[in-house]
Design a protein around this motif. Structure first.
Motif, PDB file in Angstrom:
ATOM      1  N   ASP A 155       0.826  -1.217   0.000  1.00 16.82           N
ATOM      2  CA  ASP A 155       0.000   0.000   0.000  1.00 16.82           C
ATOM      3  C   ASP A 155       0.856   1.262   0.000  1.00 16.82           C
ATOM      4  O   ASP A 155       0.447   2.300   0.540  1.00 16.82           O
ATOM      5  CB  ASP A 155      -0.942   0.006   1.210  1.00 16.82           C
ATOM      6  N   PRO A 181     -16.066   1.368  -2.797  1.00 13.60           N
ATOM      7  CA  PRO A 181     -14.729   0.755  -2.847  1.00 13.60           C
ATOM      8  C   PRO A 181     -13.629   1.813  -2.939  1.00 13.60           C
ATOM      9  O   PRO A 181     -13.783   2.837  -3.627  1.00 13.60           O
ATOM     10  CB  PRO A 181     -14.781  -0.097  -4.126  1.00 13.60           C
ATOM     11  N   HIS A 219      -4.747  -5.932  -5.483  1.00 14.01           N
ATOM     12  CA  HIS A 219      -6.205  -6.031  -5.502  1.00 14.01           C
ATOM     13  C   HIS A 219      -6.710  -6.894  -6.655  1.00 14.01           C
ATOM     14  O   HIS A 219      -7.912  -7.173  -6.733  1.00 14.01           O
ATOM     15  CB  HIS A 219      -6.843  -4.639  -5.603  1.00 14.01           C
ATOM     16  N   GLU A 236      -2.280 -10.523  -1.945  1.00 11.41           N
ATOM     17  CA  GLU A 236      -3.716 -10.231  -2.056  1.00 11.41           C
ATOM     18  C   GLU A 236      -4.509 -11.010  -1.011  1.00 11.41           C
ATOM     19  O   GLU A 236      -5.415 -10.467  -0.356  1.00 11.41           O
ATOM     20  CB  GLU A 236      -4.228 -10.572  -3.449  1.00 11.41           C
ATOM     21  N   ASP A 239      -3.761  -9.507   2.435  1.00 13.22           N
ATOM     22  CA  ASP A 239      -4.476  -8.235   2.575  1.00 13.22           C
ATOM     23  C   ASP A 239      -5.930  -8.481   2.945  1.00 13.22           C
ATOM     24  O   ASP A 239      -6.498  -7.825   3.836  1.00 13.22           O
ATOM     25  CB  ASP A 239      -4.365  -7.462   1.261  1.00 13.22           C
ATOM     26  N   PHE A 240      -6.543  -9.434   2.278  1.00 12.27           N
ATOM     27  CA  PHE A 240      -7.943  -9.783   2.557  1.00 12.27           C
ATOM     28  C   PHE A 240      -8.094 -10.335   3.976  1.00 12.27           C
ATOM     29  O   PHE A 240      -9.003  -9.930   4.719  1.00 12.27           O
ATOM     30  CB  PHE A 240      -8.418 -10.807   1.526  1.00 12.27           C
ATOM     31  N   SER A 243      -7.539  -7.559   6.649  1.00 12.63           N
ATOM     32  CA  SER A 243      -8.660  -6.630   6.682  1.00 12.63           C
ATOM     33  C   SER A 243      -9.869  -7.272   7.365  1.00 12.63           C
ATOM     34  O   SER A 243     -10.576  -6.622   8.139  1.00 12.63           O
ATOM     35  CB  SER A 243      -9.024  -6.189   5.265  1.00 12.63           C
ATOM     36  N   SER A 248      -7.337  -3.228   8.737  1.00 14.60           N
ATOM     37  CA  SER A 248      -7.472  -2.729   7.377  1.00 14.60           C
ATOM     38  C   SER A 248      -6.675  -1.449   7.167  1.00 14.60           C
ATOM     39  O   SER A 248      -6.259  -0.793   8.118  1.00 14.60           O
ATOM     40  CB  SER A 248      -8.944  -2.484   7.040  1.00 14.60           C
ATOM     41  N   ARG A 254     -13.582  -4.030   4.993  1.00 17.79           N
ATOM     42  CA  ARG A 254     -14.190  -4.647   3.812  1.00 17.79           C
ATOM     43  C   ARG A 254     -13.246  -4.530   2.624  1.00 17.79           C
ATOM     44  O   ARG A 254     -13.035  -3.463   2.078  1.00 17.79           O
ATOM     45  CB  ARG A 254     -15.523  -3.961   3.486  1.00 17.79           C
ATOM     46  N   VAL A 255     -12.662  -5.658   2.245  1.00 16.07           N
ATOM     47  CA  VAL A 255     -11.836  -5.734   1.052  1.00 16.07           C
ATOM     48  C   VAL A 255     -12.399  -6.878   0.217  1.00 16.07           C
ATOM     49  O   VAL A 255     -12.732  -7.942   0.752  1.00 16.07           O
ATOM     50  CB  VAL A 255     -10.358  -6.007   1.405  1.00 16.07           C
ATOM     51  N   ASP A 256     -12.530  -6.675  -1.070  1.00 15.60           N
ATOM     52  CA  ASP A 256     -13.079  -7.721  -1.931  1.00 15.60           C
ATOM     53  C   ASP A 256     -12.252  -8.991  -1.812  1.00 15.60           C
ATOM     54  O   ASP A 256     -11.013  -8.952  -1.773  1.00 15.60           O
ATOM     55  CB  ASP A 256     -13.107  -7.255  -3.381  1.00 15.60           C
TER      56      ASP A 256
END
Length: 294
Positions: A155, A181, A219, A236, A239-240, A243, A248, A254-256
């Protein structure tokens, strides 16, 4: 970030112009750390070169020793010299600690806007770094140790936005708080998102390919077409997971979810995901120890 240097109060300026102006004034990655990265990436380098580089900065050397002797590493005997730390921890871990220590200085001054705080972003970065290496190791990724640095800097674009596009960044955070988002809000406001900005500014630092891939594709790792895709996929997923565990980047958990193909590429099925989720907590405790070291 000891305050912010706002280069752009509005969304004016394209990505190339903004990235160029940030590079001109940015001191986020000190020259000493770049030298350490160069030494470690050079297969002909010697341990003494790394030792001399670290010892040029007494505060970095002291932090390295404190970290090596912390509960996060649990070494059986106390490390008293930089030479011993390099010997016990290895080149890559010394590199990771040096970069972590340098970035820690960037976050000494906290700032908040809505759900976002700089300290929260720092906790996210260190957590994703530890989680990325954990996921990569569990999944048998070759050169899995590179995942720590990739996760720590994934990030990087958010750091830049906070420091150099601060007023615009605040507007973006407020928009995210309404449920939209993050990348969508960034592209609408700026015409690009933090993954593009981070990659564009970092590209002249000679960072490992896996770190650059994580900055750009954390992402949407499926879009990464280089040999670094497995590391980007591990980042990825990390990260999910982080979060979802309320660590986060901008204070919203909320991360996809990564795509099914990303999980499949790393051979993570439903049961494997559950094991990762449960076992990750131990790694995050270690990340908290590292984050607390001043």
């Amino acid at each position: 970030m000891s305050g912010s240097i706002t280069l752009f109060d509005t969304a004016e300026g394209d990505l190339d112009e903004i990235a160029w102006r940030i590079r001109e004034v940015s001191a986020i990655m000190p020259q000493l750390v770049m030298e350490i990265i160069r030494i470690i990436n050079d297969p002909r380098s010697l341990a003494i070169e790394l030792q001399v580089a670290v010892e040029r900065d007494p505060s970095l050397a002291a932090r390295l020793l404190r970290t090596a002797n912390s509960a996060a590493y649990g070494l059986r005997r106390r490390v008293g010299t930089v030479r011993d730390a390099i010997s016990y921890l290895g080149y890559n871990e010394v590199k990771n600690l040096a970069i972590t220590a340098s970035l820690a200085d960037v976050f000494k001054t906290d700032a908040t806007v809505g759900c976002y705080s700089r300290k929260g972003l720092w906790r996210h970065l260190v957590s994703v770094a530890a989680a990325s290496r954990f996921v990569a190791s569990r999944c048998g990724i070759r050169r899995f140790e590179e995942a720590y640095m990739a996760g720590l800097l994934h990030d990087f674009g958010l750091i830049l936005m906070d420091q150099f596009l601060h007023k615009v960044f605040n507007d973006i955070v407020r928009a995210v708080a309404s449920g939209r988002p993050l990348c969508e809000c960034e592209r609408q406001r700026l015409g690009f998102d933090h993954t593009q900005l981070g990659e564009r500014v970092a590209c002249h630092w000679n960072l490992p390919a896996s770190t650059m891939a994580a900055i750009r594709y954390h992402h949407r790792a499926d879009a990464c077409e280089s040999d670094s895709r497995p590391i980007a996929q591990a980042v990825e997923i990390a990260d999910f997971l982080c979060s979802a565990k309320q660590r986060s980047a901008v204070g919203i958990g909320r991360v996809d979810s990564p795509s099914g193909s990303t999980f499949a590429a790393l051979s993570i099925d439903r049961q494997g995901y559950t094991v990762l989720w449960d076992d990750l907590d131990r790694e995050l405790v270690k990340a908290d120890v590292l984050m607390a070291l001043e």
